[in-house]
Design a protein around this motif. Structure first.
Motif, PDB file in Angstrom:
ATOM      1  N   HIS A 180       0.834  -1.199   0.000  1.00  0.00           N
ATOM      2  CA  HIS A 180       0.000   0.000   0.000  1.00  0.00           C
ATOM      3  C   HIS A 180       0.875   1.257   0.000  1.00  0.00           C
ATOM      4  CE1 HIS A 180      -3.336   2.693   0.707  1.00  0.00           C
ATOM      5  NE2 HIS A 180      -2.597   3.254   1.653  1.00  0.00           N
ATOM      6  N   MET A 181       1.895   1.258   0.830  1.00  0.00           N
ATOM      7  CA  MET A 181       2.749   2.444   0.945  1.00  0.00           C
ATOM      8  C   MET A 181       3.401   2.808  -0.381  1.00  0.00           C
ATOM      9  SD  MET A 181       6.214   3.007   3.185  1.00  0.00           S
ATOM     10  CE  MET A 181       7.160   1.868   2.170  1.00  0.00           C
ATOM     11  N   VAL A 182       3.957   1.833  -1.088  1.00  0.00           N
ATOM     12  CA  VAL A 182       4.688   2.161  -2.311  1.00  0.00           C
ATOM     13  C   VAL A 182       3.775   2.483  -3.492  1.00  0.00           C
ATOM     14  CG1 VAL A 182       6.800   0.946  -1.639  1.00  0.00           C
ATOM     15  CG2 VAL A 182       5.071  -0.262  -2.988  1.00  0.00           C
ATOM     16  N   THR A 183       2.477   2.166  -3.355  1.00  0.00           N
ATOM     17  CA  THR A 183       1.549   2.473  -4.447  1.00  0.00           C
ATOM     18  C   THR A 183       0.554   3.576  -4.093  1.00  0.00           C
ATOM     19  OG1 THR A 183       0.059   0.689  -3.748  1.00  0.00           O
ATOM     20  CG2 THR A 183       1.711   0.148  -5.439  1.00  0.00           C
ATOM     21  N   ALA A 184       0.619   4.071  -2.874  1.00  0.00           N
ATOM     22  CA  ALA A 184      -0.323   5.100  -2.420  1.00  0.00           C
ATOM     23  C   ALA A 184      -0.004   6.451  -3.053  1.00  0.00           C
ATOM     24  CB  ALA A 184      -0.259   5.219  -0.894  1.00  0.00           C
ATOM     25  N   ASP A 185      -0.958   7.361  -2.916  1.00  0.00           N
ATOM     26  CA  ASP A 185      -0.759   8.735  -3.361  1.00  0.00           C
ATOM     27  C   ASP A 185       0.491   9.301  -2.693  1.00  0.00           C
ATOM     28  OD1 ASP A 185      -1.556  11.878  -2.750  1.00  0.00           O
ATOM     29  OD2 ASP A 185      -2.119  11.160  -4.743  1.00  0.00           O
ATOM     30  N   ILE A 186       1.221  10.082  -3.433  1.00  0.00           N
ATOM     31  CA  ILE A 186       2.504  10.601  -2.950  1.00  0.00           C
ATOM     32  C   ILE A 186       2.371  11.448  -1.677  1.00  0.00           C
ATOM     33  CG2 ILE A 186       2.585  12.725  -4.317  1.00  0.00           C
ATOM     34  CD1 ILE A 186       5.582  11.428  -4.913  1.00  0.00           C
ATOM     35  N   ASP A 187       1.202  12.022  -1.448  1.00  0.00           N
ATOM     36  CA  ASP A 187       1.002  12.858  -0.262  1.00  0.00           C
ATOM     37  C   ASP A 187       0.545  12.075   0.970  1.00  0.00           C
ATOM     38  OD1 ASP A 187       1.723  15.186  -1.651  1.00  0.00           O
ATOM     39  OD2 ASP A 187      -0.312  15.395  -2.440  1.00  0.00           O
ATOM     40  N   GLU A 188       0.213  10.803   0.802  1.00  0.00           N
ATOM     41  CA  GLU A 188      -0.254   9.994   1.933  1.00  0.00           C
ATOM     42  C   GLU A 188       0.922   9.599   2.823  1.00  0.00           C
ATOM     43  OE1 GLU A 188      -2.220   5.633   2.688  1.00  0.00           O
ATOM     44  OE2 GLU A 188      -2.921   6.761   0.942  1.00  0.00           O
ATOM     45  N   GLU A 189       0.757   9.843   4.093  1.00  0.00           N
ATOM     46  CA  GLU A 189       1.800   9.487   5.059  1.00  0.00           C
ATOM     47  C   GLU A 189       1.852   7.969   5.245  1.00  0.00           C
ATOM     48  OE1 GLU A 189       4.050  11.436   6.812  1.00  0.00           O
ATOM     49  OE2 GLU A 189       3.377  13.032   5.468  1.00  0.00           O
ATOM     50  N   PRO A 190       3.055   7.380   5.280  1.00  0.00           N
ATOM     51  CA  PRO A 190       3.151   5.939   5.519  1.00  0.00           C
ATOM     52  C   PRO A 190       2.760   5.583   6.947  1.00  0.00           C
ATOM     53  CG  PRO A 190       5.338   6.925   5.310  1.00  0.00           C
ATOM     54  CD  PRO A 190       4.340   8.008   5.035  1.00  0.00           C
ATOM     55  N   ASP A 191       2.245   4.380   7.129  1.00  0.00           N
ATOM     56  CA  ASP A 191       1.828   3.894   8.444  1.00  0.00           C
ATOM     57  C   ASP A 191       3.059   3.386   9.197  1.00  0.00           C
ATOM     58  OD1 ASP A 191       0.757   2.681  10.679  1.00  0.00           O
ATOM     59  OD2 ASP A 191      -0.780   1.570   9.578  1.00  0.00           O
ATOM     60  N   THR A 192       3.679   4.244   9.970  1.00  0.00           N
ATOM     61  CA  THR A 192       4.899   3.874  10.683  1.00  0.00           C
ATOM     62  C   THR A 192       4.641   2.882  11.804  1.00  0.00           C
ATOM     63  OG1 THR A 192       4.722   5.863  12.051  1.00  0.00           O
ATOM     64  CG2 THR A 192       6.142   5.997  10.102  1.00  0.00           C
ATOM     65  N   ASP A 193       3.394   2.776  12.275  1.00  0.00           N
ATOM     66  CA  ASP A 193       3.080   1.776  13.295  1.00  0.00           C
ATOM     67  C   ASP A 193       3.255   0.367  12.736  1.00  0.00           C
ATOM     68  OD1 ASP A 193       2.465   3.704  15.186  1.00  0.00           O
ATOM     69  OD2 ASP A 193       0.319   3.658  14.747  1.00  0.00           O
ATOM     70  N   VAL A 194       2.896   0.163  11.486  1.00  0.00           N
ATOM     71  CA  VAL A 194       3.023  -1.140  10.842  1.00  0.00           C
ATOM     72  C   VAL A 194       4.418  -1.312  10.234  1.00  0.00           C
ATOM     73  CG1 VAL A 194       2.201  -2.579   8.922  1.00  0.00           C
ATOM     74  CG2 VAL A 194       0.565  -1.364  10.357  1.00  0.00           C
ATOM     75  N   LEU A 195       4.941  -0.268   9.621  1.00  0.00           N
ATOM     76  CA  LEU A 195       6.153  -0.390   8.821  1.00  0.00           C
ATOM     77  C   LEU A 195       7.446  -0.007   9.533  1.00  0.00           C
ATOM     78  CD1 LEU A 195       4.629   0.955   5.532  1.00  0.00           C
ATOM     79  CD2 LEU A 195       5.236  -1.408   6.042  1.00  0.00           C
ATOM     80  N   GLY A 196       7.369   0.808  10.561  1.00  0.00           N
ATOM     81  CA  GLY A 196       8.592   1.224  11.250  1.00  0.00           C
ATOM     82  C   GLY A 196       9.571   1.880  10.288  1.00  0.00           C
ATOM     83  N   LYS A 197      10.832   1.453  10.333  1.00  0.00           N
ATOM     84  CA  LYS A 197      11.894   2.037   9.501  1.00  0.00           C
ATOM     85  C   LYS A 197      11.667   1.835   8.007  1.00  0.00           C
ATOM     86  CE  LYS A 197      15.518   1.529  12.950  1.00  0.00           C
ATOM     87  NZ  LYS A 197      16.813   0.896  13.267  1.00  0.00           N
ATOM     88  N   LEU A 198      10.850   0.855   7.660  1.00  0.00           N
ATOM     89  CA  LEU A 198      10.563   0.610   6.241  1.00  0.00           C
ATOM     90  C   LEU A 198       9.860   1.798   5.593  1.00  0.00           C
ATOM     91  CD1 LEU A 198       9.291  -3.040   6.645  1.00  0.00           C
ATOM     92  CD2 LEU A 198      11.390  -2.362   5.473  1.00  0.00           C
ATOM     93  N   ALA A 199       9.267   2.664   6.406  1.00  0.00           N
ATOM     94  CA  ALA A 199       8.550   3.827   5.887  1.00  0.00           C
ATOM     95  C   ALA A 199       9.445   4.745   5.065  1.00  0.00           C
ATOM     96  CB  ALA A 199       7.903   4.602   7.033  1.00  0.00           C
ATOM     97  N   VAL A 200      10.729   4.676   5.297  1.00  0.00           N
ATOM     98  CA  VAL A 200      11.646   5.515   4.538  1.00  0.00           C
ATOM     99  C   VAL A 200      11.586   5.187   3.040  1.00  0.00           C
ATOM    100  CG1 VAL A 200      13.729   4.098   4.704  1.00  0.00           C
ATOM    101  CG2 VAL A 200      13.936   6.571   4.627  1.00  0.00           C
ATOM    102  N   LEU A 201      11.173   3.973   2.698  1.00  0.00           N
ATOM    103  CA  LEU A 201      11.071   3.591   1.295  1.00  0.00           C
ATOM    104  C   LEU A 201       9.834   4.162   0.605  1.00  0.00           C
ATOM    105  CD1 LEU A 201      12.359  -0.068   1.505  1.00  0.00           C
ATOM    106  CD2 LEU A 201      13.448   1.830   0.317  1.00  0.00           C
ATOM    107  N   SER A 202       9.048   4.947   1.324  1.00  0.00           N
ATOM    108  CA  SER A 202       7.894   5.593   0.687  1.00  0.00           C
ATOM    109  C   SER A 202       8.344   6.521  -0.436  1.00  0.00           C
ATOM    110  CB  SER A 202       7.059   6.360   1.716  1.00  0.00           C
ATOM    111  OG  SER A 202       7.801   7.435   2.255  1.00  0.00           O
ATOM    112  N   GLY A 203       9.577   6.946  -0.398  1.00  0.00           N
ATOM    113  CA  GLY A 203      10.122   7.813  -1.451  1.00  0.00           C
ATOM    114  C   GLY A 203      10.131   7.170  -2.820  1.00  0.00           C
ATOM    115  N   VAL A 204      10.038   5.857  -2.877  1.00  0.00           N
ATOM    116  CA  VAL A 204      10.038   5.168  -4.161  1.00  0.00           C
ATOM    117  C   VAL A 204       8.792   5.525  -4.982  1.00  0.00           C
ATOM    118  CG1 VAL A 204       8.887   2.986  -3.592  1.00  0.00           C
ATOM    119  CG2 VAL A 204      10.761   2.985  -5.191  1.00  0.00           C
ATOM    120  N   ARG A 205       7.755   6.023  -4.321  1.00  0.00           N
ATOM    121  CA  ARG A 205       6.529   6.420  -5.048  1.00  0.00           C
ATOM    122  C   ARG A 205       6.803   7.505  -6.076  1.00  0.00           C
ATOM    123  NH1 ARG A 205       2.637   7.204   0.112  1.00  0.00           N
ATOM    124  NH2 ARG A 205       4.469   8.360   0.751  1.00  0.00           N
ATOM    125  N   GLU A 206       7.858   8.266  -5.852  1.00  0.00           N
ATOM    126  CA  GLU A 206       8.206   9.327  -6.808  1.00  0.00           C
ATOM    127  C   GLU A 206       8.758   8.756  -8.102  1.00  0.00           C
ATOM    128  OE1 GLU A 206      10.270  12.830  -5.415  1.00  0.00           O
ATOM    129  OE2 GLU A 206       9.775  12.285  -3.350  1.00  0.00           O
TER     130      GLU A 206
END
Length: 151
Positions: free
Chosen positions: A96-122
């Motif tokens: 969900h995080m990598v395919t979500a809208d670029i403005d959507e905040e990643p769920d850090t409760d579920v993903l923790g440090k993996l949230a940093v990879l949300s930048g791949v959406r760009e």
């Protein structure tokens, strides 16, 4: 102060240059291959799961782009010591995080440090690079016997 984009770039470089959990495990009871035909990333996951469903150890081998290697490194770090039952939630959360809208905040409760990879959406063409390790991990857990692909 660094922006998330700067952190994303730093983490990718760090985990690509010095991947965590890289190499074949001495003892494993699950494994799977993964392949991204778009850019040629190849990955092999080794997994040791206890009888009570705990991911005791996980590692990977392979070669690929910086995003693919960094994602596998981060994923193996995040999953080590967790219950198999938690994998599906993290898998879905990551997808969900990598395919979500670029403005959507990643769920850090579920993903923790993996949230940093949300930048791949760009970089939509790189989403498959980041998610290859997750599909390969799922194939290893399920003992599917088939190579995971991002196509």
């Amino acid at each position: 102060m660094f922006e998330l984009r700067d952190l994303y770039q730093q983490v990718i470089v760090d985990h690509n240059k010095s991947p965590r959990n890289f190499g074949k495990l001495a003892s494993f009871n699950h494994e799977a291959d993964g392949y991204n035909p778009l850019c040629g990333d190849k990955l092999h996951i080794y997994l040791n799961v206890s009888d009570d469903g705990i991911i005791e150890d996980v590692s990977f081998e392979g070669e690929g782009c910086a995003i693919s290697v960094a994602s596998a490194s981060l994923m193996t770090d995040a999953l080590k010591g967790t219950e198999l039952a938690a994998f599906q939630q993290r898998f879905e959360g990551f997808q969900h995080m990598v395919t979500a809208d670029i403005d959507e905040e990643p769920d850090t409760d579920v993903l923790g440090k993996l949230a940093v990879l949300s930048g791949v959406r760009e970089f939509p063409s790189r989403i498959k690079c980041a998610s290859l390790c997750w599909h390969t991990m799922k194939a290893a857990i399920e003992d599917s016997g088939k190579a995971a692909k991002t196509e």
